[in-house]
Enzyme design. Sequence first.
Site, PDB file in Angstrom:
ATOM      1  N   GLU A   5      26.250  24.070   1.391  1.00  0.00           N
ATOM      2  CA  GLU A   5      27.226  23.550   0.433  1.00  0.00           C
ATOM      3  C   GLU A   5      27.322  22.031   0.488  1.00  0.00           C
ATOM      4  O   GLU A   5      27.602  21.374  -0.505  1.00  0.00           O
ATOM      5  CB  GLU A   5      28.607  24.168   0.667  1.00  0.00           C
ATOM      6  CG  GLU A   5      28.709  25.646   0.290  1.00  0.00           C
ATOM      7  CD  GLU A   5      28.276  26.584   1.404  1.00  0.00           C
ATOM      8  OE1 GLU A   5      27.785  26.103   2.453  1.00  0.00           O
ATOM      9  OE2 GLU A   5      28.423  27.817   1.233  1.00  0.00           O
TER      10      GLU A   5
ATOM     11  N   PHE B 207      40.036  37.832   5.445  1.00  0.00           N
ATOM     12  CA  PHE B 207      38.645  37.471   5.741  1.00  0.00           C
ATOM     13  C   PHE B 207      38.197  36.304   4.866  1.00  0.00           C
ATOM     14  O   PHE B 207      38.350  36.330   3.653  1.00  0.00           O
ATOM     15  CB  PHE B 207      37.726  38.681   5.521  1.00  0.00           C
ATOM     16  CG  PHE B 207      36.278  38.352   5.759  1.00  0.00           C
ATOM     17  CD1 PHE B 207      35.835  37.983   7.028  1.00  0.00           C
ATOM     18  CD2 PHE B 207      35.362  38.377   4.716  1.00  0.00           C
ATOM     19  CE1 PHE B 207      34.515  37.653   7.250  1.00  0.00           C
ATOM     20  CE2 PHE B 207      34.028  38.054   4.938  1.00  0.00           C
ATOM     21  CZ  PHE B 207      33.606  37.691   6.205  1.00  0.00           C
ATOM     22  N   GLN B 208      37.665  35.284   5.491  1.00  0.00           N
ATOM     23  CA  GLN B 208      37.176  34.070   4.819  1.00  0.00           C
ATOM     24  C   GLN B 208      38.245  33.381   3.991  1.00  0.00           C
ATOM     25  O   GLN B 208      37.954  32.764   2.972  1.00  0.00           O
ATOM     26  CB  GLN B 208      35.933  34.377   3.972  1.00  0.00           C
ATOM     27  CG  GLN B 208      34.741  34.736   4.852  1.00  0.00           C
ATOM     28  CD  GLN B 208      33.428  34.741   4.101  1.00  0.00           C
ATOM     29  OE1 GLN B 208      33.379  35.054   2.921  1.00  0.00           O
ATOM     30  NE2 GLN B 208      32.343  34.430   4.804  1.00  0.00           N
TER      31      GLN B 208
ATOM     32  N   LYS C  42      39.886  35.383  -6.155  1.00  0.00           N
ATOM     33  CA  LYS C  42      38.885  36.287  -6.718  1.00  0.00           C
ATOM     34  C   LYS C  42      39.454  37.134  -7.853  1.00  0.00           C
ATOM     35  O   LYS C  42      38.796  37.352  -8.869  1.00  0.00           O
ATOM     36  CB  LYS C  42      38.350  37.197  -5.599  1.00  0.00           C
ATOM     37  CG  LYS C  42      37.156  38.020  -6.007  1.00  0.00           C
ATOM     38  CD  LYS C  42      36.522  38.708  -4.799  1.00  0.00           C
ATOM     39  CE  LYS C  42      35.280  39.484  -5.214  1.00  0.00           C
ATOM     40  NZ  LYS C  42      34.613  40.094  -4.052  1.00  0.00           N
TER      41      LYS C  42
ATOM     42  N   MET D 196      21.381   2.457  14.172  1.00  0.00           N
ATOM     43  CA  MET D 196      22.545   1.606  13.976  1.00  0.00           C
ATOM     44  C   MET D 196      23.474   1.655  15.189  1.00  0.00           C
ATOM     45  O   MET D 196      24.007   0.636  15.631  1.00  0.00           O
ATOM     46  CB  MET D 196      23.290   2.044  12.704  1.00  0.00           C
ATOM     47  CG  MET D 196      24.455   1.164  12.333  1.00  0.00           C
ATOM     48  SD  MET D 196      23.934  -0.539  12.084  1.00  0.00           S
ATOM     49  CE  MET D 196      23.619  -0.557  10.323  1.00  0.00           C
TER      50      MET D 196
HETATM   51  C1  TPP Z   1      27.961  12.286   9.670  1.00  0.00           C
HETATM   52  C2  TPP Z   1      27.885  11.054  10.485  1.00  0.00           C
HETATM   53  N1  TPP Z   1      27.871  11.127  11.830  1.00  0.00           N
HETATM   54  C3  TPP Z   1      27.781  10.005  12.565  1.00  0.00           C
HETATM   55  C4  TPP Z   1      27.714   8.780  11.972  1.00  0.00           C
HETATM   56  C5  TPP Z   1      27.630   7.511  12.816  1.00  0.00           C
HETATM   57  N2  TPP Z   1      26.370   6.812  12.569  1.00  0.00           N
HETATM   58  C6  TPP Z   1      26.262   5.768  11.723  1.00  0.00           C
HETATM   59  S1  TPP Z   1      24.690   5.183  11.592  1.00  0.00           S
HETATM   60  C7  TPP Z   1      24.148   6.292  12.720  1.00  0.00           C
HETATM   61  C8  TPP Z   1      22.714   6.307  13.126  1.00  0.00           C
HETATM   62  C9  TPP Z   1      21.822   6.775  12.042  1.00  0.00           C
HETATM   63  O1  TPP Z   1      20.552   7.005  12.597  1.00  0.00           O
HETATM   64  P1  TPP Z   1      19.314   7.230  11.664  1.00  0.00           P
HETATM   65  O2  TPP Z   1      19.631   8.229  10.629  1.00  0.00           O
HETATM   66  O3  TPP Z   1      18.112   7.494  12.484  1.00  0.00           O
HETATM   67  O4  TPP Z   1      19.190   5.825  10.902  1.00  0.00           O
HETATM   68  P2  TPP Z   1      18.806   4.399  11.539  1.00  0.00           P
HETATM   69  O5  TPP Z   1      20.102   3.688  11.835  1.00  0.00           O
HETATM   70  O6  TPP Z   1      18.013   4.632  12.765  1.00  0.00           O
HETATM   71  O7  TPP Z   1      18.075   3.717  10.444  1.00  0.00           O
HETATM   72  C10 TPP Z   1      25.179   7.107  13.183  1.00  0.00           C
HETATM   73  C11 TPP Z   1      25.032   8.147  14.196  1.00  0.00           C
HETATM   74  C12 TPP Z   1      27.765   8.751  10.568  1.00  0.00           C
HETATM   75  N3  TPP Z   1      27.742   7.614   9.875  1.00  0.00           N
HETATM   76  N4  TPP Z   1      27.822   9.893   9.845  1.00  0.00           N
END
Ligand code: TPP
Lengths: 555, 185
Positions: free
Chosen positions: A51, A113-114, A163, A461
Amino acid sequence: MTTMTGAEALWRTLVAHDLTTVFGYPGGAIMPVYDALTAFPDVRHVLTRHEQGAIHAAEGWAKATGHVGVCIATSGPGATNLVTGLADAMLDSVPLVAITGNVARHLIGTDAFQEADITGITLPVTKHNYLVKSAADLPAVVAEAIHIARSGRPGPVLIDIPKDVQLEAFDGEIPAPEPEGERHEPSEEAVMAAVELLRSARRPVLMVGGGAQGASREITEFARAWNVPTITTLMGLGVFPASDPLWLGMPGMHGSVAANRAISGADVLVGIGLRFDDRVTGRVRDFAPNARIIHVDIDAAEIGKIVTTNVPVRGDAASAARALTAHARPFDHPEWNAEIQEWKGRFVRHEHWSAGYAVKAITDRLGPDDILATDVGQHQMLSAQLARFEKPRRWLTSGGLGTMGFGFPAAIGAAMAQPEVRTVVIAGDGGFQMTAQELATLTRYRVPVKIAVINNSFLGMVRQWQEMFHGRRYSEVWLGDSNPDFVKLAGAYGIFGVRAESADELPAAIDAWLAHDGPSLLEAVVPHEHGVFPMVPAGASLSEMVETAPEGVAK
Amino acid sequence: MSLPTSDFLLSLIVRDEPRVLTRVASLIGRRGYNIKSLSVGTTEVAGVSRMTIVVSGDRSVVENAIRQLEKLQDVIRVVDHALEKFVDRELVLVKVAIRSSEERVEVRHIADDFRARIVDVGRHALIFEVTGDEGKITAFIEQMRPFGILETMRTGRVALTRGSNADVPGHVYAGETRALEPAVK
Ligand SMILES: Cc1ncc(C[n+]2csc(CCOP(=O)(O)OP(=O)(O)O)c2C)c(N)n1
Ligand SMILES: [Mg+2]
């Protein structure tokens, strides 16, 4: 008047509003709606694999077209899987209608349920939501929801339908759509106050955000008529053409030298369709310290919320820009322009193999009509810095919520909305795996999305922050020991994939990737540690921007 | 630059929809506004309810709260009572301990001065109903405190704009409803 079920009335209302592509996933409490769907051959239902994929695809559809995106899920877990997308759409003002099934009316409140109280859960992350208590109300609720989603400041609206309401008889009229594109003219008074302040400026700057995505022409005319240097925020990229010499790039944490210095030096700043997010302002107290601020927004609650505003202008971006253009007196401030030109010459050149090198090589290949989606992380900021947009609604990214997993499904939605243009997504090795199951959706519908995975084997990041601000203590950011072979992963779904591990391999890999007829995946294996610069450290002011990697920090 | 903090009285004219109270309360809670009281009731117009809320904060915080509340679909109008003359009242029930017949007499005298009514008479306690503005209520409670207050319940302040104008749109009494720029939702 014919008698039909609530479910049928739902579809008829959507069709009457020309919303004939929906992204969804079935389940027990929404089965009557899926049953009724079989009688609507003109409706294209896109079955995703999760989803969250459905709602991000609907967002991608909406961001690329400016029209309402629609997604559907069942009760309980189906509905809660939409929550991230709703929060994302709320923060980025994406017009969306999300439809969920719920347990029958007599079961509501019994922990059936659900059963999940999805209207309660989503209350703070929707523009509005409904629990429909009777089929008699359903078409009117759907019509109202569509109207709310796209009017004023757009946003997501959720409709929860028990539903038995889906099965209940409806014998009323299907409402006709309300006209779209209402305007909210700013007051003459506010416009004149803005004009007066603008005319007094010696170091003016214009900053436009995502709220101006529908006002690109008017904004461009305004900027050119006044000859004002123009900054586009992360959400505003494409509103003003990057090829125009007045364009200064993006402001904020990973903004351009020119944009951030111009903000810090400006004496008048006009903000249109933006909300001065903390990633844009840096330390608010020191944001645009010398500027008097004109803030134009359709949402009065945004004006003065973060920064002190000297001239508030409530209205839609297009109307306001048009009104301001009518009073144009072009600026001619050679000293300010000279300073800006000097700043524009200061940017990071990605000369050696790195994520930035790969992103630049990819974005250099995009044409003005191509759509670029990104996920969240270093590759996203690099894309925002390096891609050059000439048109609005070609850039899809999760700005406010920063939702990893957004990019790929959003690209699918956009590509389905506009099959005539090329849609590319740049994702990280981390975020791509959050919604990688949608590779199946690409295969099923033969959507020719071009996927680029920038594989640095890290949650890059977060790694960069740990390197710079946490004494290089890398904590739970290494993915390299367990990442899949992304080319093989694509292959498992029957999707063509190609890998580049060096600058030398890249051009041919990009050629093969783009030339492939149909969806394809490019994996760019890049050095593990590199940083995105410029950077304004969290909590610092824009003027404390670090332009290139400091000693000892990976470039 | 920090503005002085004070109490602001707002009236919300709202559609009588499910969860409207939750929506208002959730928004207030989420955005961290400081609410001192909130009271709700139906109005003379079917389907329309009215809330009076007391928000404390500086003027800019309260103005932002108004703008945010105006965006809720079920909020028809937010009336900022700082802008016009209004009347406000609060009703309080106060249960006061009575230890002797002298005290009983004394307490009743004080109550008379405040036009407080006795609504329950017990052997060791009286319940008073007192209505008024905040100053009067506070003064009454302070006067009763030495005797021993067992319990109190306050309705929270309720307010109406003075004069013949009506805050509920489309509902015209002797006067006109005020023409306000509608909020863009
Ligand atoms: C759903 C979610 N969980 C955690 C984060 C925190 N977060 C921001 S950037 C990042 C790293 C992303 O890694 P990647 O997809 O490999 O991209 P890169 O920065 O290496 O280009 C994280 C964990 C987020 N933004 N969204
Ligand atoms: Mg990575």
